[in-house]
Design an enzyme around this catalytic site. Sequence first.
Site, PDB file in Angstrom:
ATOM      1  N   CYS A   1      50.746 -32.445  12.208  1.00  0.00           N
ATOM      2  CA  CYS A   1      51.454 -33.937  11.798  1.00  0.00           C
ATOM      3  C   CYS A   1      51.771 -34.176  10.188  1.00  0.00           C
ATOM      4  O   CYS A   1      52.101 -35.025  10.415  1.00  0.00           O
ATOM      5  CB  CYS A   1      50.530 -34.923  12.606  1.00  0.00           C
ATOM      6  SG  CYS A   1      49.859 -35.052  14.353  1.00  0.00           S
TER       7      CYS A   1
ATOM      8  N   HIS B   1      51.741 -41.694   9.376  1.00  0.00           N
ATOM      9  CA  HIS B   1      51.613 -41.083  10.310  1.00  0.00           C
ATOM     10  C   HIS B   1      51.283 -42.125  11.196  1.00  0.00           C
ATOM     11  O   HIS B   1      50.611 -43.115  11.276  1.00  0.00           O
ATOM     12  CB  HIS B   1      50.343 -39.780  10.347  1.00  0.00           C
ATOM     13  CG  HIS B   1      50.552 -38.734  12.236  1.00  0.00           C
ATOM     14  ND1 HIS B   1      51.786 -38.852  12.001  1.00  0.00           N
ATOM     15  CD2 HIS B   1      50.138 -38.680  12.216  1.00  0.00           C
ATOM     16  CE1 HIS B   1      51.424 -38.245  13.260  1.00  0.00           C
ATOM     17  NE2 HIS B   1      50.386 -37.896  13.245  1.00  0.00           N
TER      18      HIS B   1
ATOM     19  N   ASN C   1      52.850 -40.466  19.337  1.00  0.00           N
ATOM     20  CA  ASN C   1      52.904 -39.999  18.008  1.00  0.00           C
ATOM     21  C   ASN C   1      53.432 -38.577  18.430  1.00  0.00           C
ATOM     22  O   ASN C   1      53.902 -38.054  19.013  1.00  0.00           O
ATOM     23  CB  ASN C   1      51.448 -39.763  18.345  1.00  0.00           C
ATOM     24  CG  ASN C   1      50.651 -38.481  17.315  1.00  0.00           C
ATOM     25  OD1 ASN C   1      51.283 -37.979  16.522  1.00  0.00           O
ATOM     26  ND2 ASN C   1      49.752 -38.431  17.455  1.00  0.00           N
TER      27      ASN C   1
HETATM   28  N1  ACO Z   1      43.162 -43.259  30.376  1.00  0.00           N
HETATM   29  C1  ACO Z   1      42.275 -44.878  30.388  1.00  0.00           C
HETATM   30  N2  ACO Z   1      41.010 -44.156  29.685  1.00  0.00           N
HETATM   31  C2  ACO Z   1      41.218 -43.115  29.125  1.00  0.00           C
HETATM   32  C3  ACO Z   1      42.220 -42.769  28.662  1.00  0.00           C
HETATM   33  C4  ACO Z   1      43.133 -43.490  29.347  1.00  0.00           C
HETATM   34  N3  ACO Z   1      44.414 -42.353  28.863  1.00  0.00           N
HETATM   35  N4  ACO Z   1      41.968 -41.483  28.162  1.00  0.00           N
HETATM   36  C5  ACO Z   1      40.221 -41.890  28.025  1.00  0.00           C
HETATM   37  N5  ACO Z   1      40.301 -42.778  29.007  1.00  0.00           N
HETATM   38  C6  ACO Z   1      38.606 -42.733  29.329  1.00  0.00           C
HETATM   39  C7  ACO Z   1      37.877 -41.915  28.896  1.00  0.00           C
HETATM   40  O1  ACO Z   1      37.927 -41.211  30.228  1.00  0.00           O
HETATM   41  C8  ACO Z   1      36.341 -42.417  28.142  1.00  0.00           C
HETATM   42  O2  ACO Z   1      35.815 -42.724  29.215  1.00  0.00           O
HETATM   43  P1  ACO Z   1      34.253 -43.280  29.693  1.00  0.00           P
HETATM   44  O3  ACO Z   1      33.396 -43.611  28.675  1.00  0.00           O
HETATM   45  O4  ACO Z   1      33.696 -43.360  30.998  1.00  0.00           O
HETATM   46  O5  ACO Z   1      33.571 -41.756  29.682  1.00  0.00           O
HETATM   47  C9  ACO Z   1      36.546 -44.281  27.683  1.00  0.00           C
HETATM   48  O6  ACO Z   1      38.221 -44.495  27.928  1.00  0.00           O
HETATM   49  C10 ACO Z   1      36.461 -44.074  26.608  1.00  0.00           C
HETATM   50  O7  ACO Z   1      37.135 -42.483  25.726  1.00  0.00           O
HETATM   51  P2  ACO Z   1      36.677 -42.234  24.537  1.00  0.00           P
HETATM   52  O8  ACO Z   1      38.142 -41.255  24.351  1.00  0.00           O
HETATM   53  O9  ACO Z   1      35.618 -42.260  23.945  1.00  0.00           O
HETATM   54  O10 ACO Z   1      37.901 -43.467  23.498  1.00  0.00           O
HETATM   55  P3  ACO Z   1      38.097 -43.446  22.503  1.00  0.00           P
HETATM   56  O11 ACO Z   1      38.425 -45.349  21.947  1.00  0.00           O
HETATM   57  O12 ACO Z   1      37.794 -43.353  21.236  1.00  0.00           O
HETATM   58  O13 ACO Z   1      39.599 -43.892  22.182  1.00  0.00           O
HETATM   59  C11 ACO Z   1      41.462 -42.173  21.338  1.00  0.00           C
HETATM   60  C12 ACO Z   1      40.389 -42.258  22.676  1.00  0.00           C
HETATM   61  C13 ACO Z   1      42.506 -43.116  22.032  1.00  0.00           C
HETATM   62  C14 ACO Z   1      41.992 -40.595  21.754  1.00  0.00           C
HETATM   63  C15 ACO Z   1      40.878 -42.432  19.986  1.00  0.00           C
HETATM   64  O14 ACO Z   1      39.789 -41.428  20.058  1.00  0.00           O
HETATM   65  C16 ACO Z   1      42.369 -42.146  18.907  1.00  0.00           C
HETATM   66  O15 ACO Z   1      42.889 -42.788  18.797  1.00  0.00           O
HETATM   67  N6  ACO Z   1      41.781 -40.831  17.848  1.00  0.00           N
HETATM   68  C17 ACO Z   1      42.353 -40.386  17.411  1.00  0.00           C
HETATM   69  C18 ACO Z   1      43.484 -39.254  17.399  1.00  0.00           C
HETATM   70  C19 ACO Z   1      44.208 -39.323  16.593  1.00  0.00           C
HETATM   71  O16 ACO Z   1      44.823 -39.834  16.585  1.00  0.00           O
HETATM   72  N7  ACO Z   1      44.915 -37.877  17.084  1.00  0.00           N
HETATM   73  C20 ACO Z   1      45.962 -37.803  16.635  1.00  0.00           C
HETATM   74  C21 ACO Z   1      46.235 -37.207  14.691  1.00  0.00           C
HETATM   75  S1  ACO Z   1      46.756 -35.748  13.967  1.00  0.00           S
HETATM   76  C22 ACO Z   1      47.822 -35.488  14.881  1.00  0.00           C
HETATM   77  O17 ACO Z   1      48.671 -37.281  14.620  1.00  0.00           O
HETATM   78  C23 ACO Z   1      48.281 -34.429  15.618  1.00  0.00           C
END
Ligand code: ACO
Length: 321
Positions: free
Chosen positions: A113, A248, A278
């Site tokens: 990214c 980004h 993304n």
């Molecule tokens: N739909 C519904 N529920 C979901 C989904 C989905 N698509 N995905 C996960 N969940 C559930 C999980 O199973 C979890 O359930 P549980 O509590 O029963 O176990 C719950 O949602 C919370 O999951 P988390 O992973 O803790 O959610 P979080 O608030 O951290 O959000 C996310 C997840 C959106 C991926 C966030 O962590 C994020 O944006 N992180 C940064 C990722 C990123 O930006 N990466 C790219 C940077 S580098 C690059 O671009 C390659």
Amino acid sequence: MIRAVITGSGSALPKDCVTNADLEARVDTSDEWIVERTGIRQRYIAGEGETTSTLATEAARKALDDAGVDASEIGLIILATATPDHTFPATATQVQQALGCRGGVAFDVAAVCSGFLYALGTAESLLRTGMAKKALVIGAETFSRILDWEDRTTCVLFGDGAGAVVLEAQDVAEDGPGILATKLHADGEHKDLLYVDGGPSTTGEVGKLRMKGREVFRHAVVNLADVLGEVLADASVTAADIDWVVPHQANARILDATARKLGLPAEKVVVTVDQHANTSAASVPLAFDVARKDGRIKPGDLVMFEAMGGGFTWGASLARI
Ligand code: ACO
């Protein structure tokens, strides 16, 4: 002084737009969850005949038109991608061939990214040495092809697309246009938080993207705030001097948190993650092109680009347009 000046931009998206509602039919997820956690409402997914090189070529053609530069004048093409058409040759060489450029330098950079920031920094350095006079810097991806569509924690987050800029070496005044400062970083320590579980030298298969999103989020906010501070210090400007931040587009909450850390008002941040999701290396030039073409970013504006990605890699670059 010789600076690398952005003289044109272009972007390209696949034909097929997939909304969160479309994904609900395919994966155990909901529009509400995706919007609340990420800000994403839709993404574009490459179909048959659409590849990283075709999207990159379309974006590059538009950037050349916008700059009023003929493909034959381009001496350097750097293409940032983690999803090349083939393991080799470099996708940049296929774009070079499709555009009808001959004899210059063309290569890919892999910084996921942050790839566009790495490509921009490299092109800027090479232009200032006189190695080439005009360059195309492209970010292009088809992440949909490395997603595990059974993994709802990752497959809803990404989309495909491409963005490109034309960079020209120009003799400009101190307060004139051009790239003013760039800082790039890498740290292989946290590879397991964001990687693809395959590759030509390991499994022999392309593999699928794996991510521990929560931990990536934490590192992203800290690393981005640090590198933005470094670039501001290097260019002797303050956050208040910046007209636009083109980040980004990973997650609306990362954009908010980073802007807050720097004391930047949200109105100065270009946000396209709702429309494109993304798109990895494509996201910064894609967002830049959108904001330039809709008239938000104007000549004379001070624009900060920033990104963080797998590796980890991260970086920022400040440019006067
Ligand atoms: N739909 C519904 N529920 C979901 C989904 C989905 N698509 N995905 C996960 N969940 C559930 C999980 O199973 C979890 O359930 P549980 O509590 O029963 O176990 C719950 O949602 C919370 O999951 P988390 O992973 O803790 O959610 P979080 O608030 O951290 O959000 C996310 C997840 C959106 C991926 C966030 O962590 C994020 O944006 N992180 C940064 C990722 C990123 O930006 N990466 C790219 C940077 S580098 C690059 O671009 C390659």
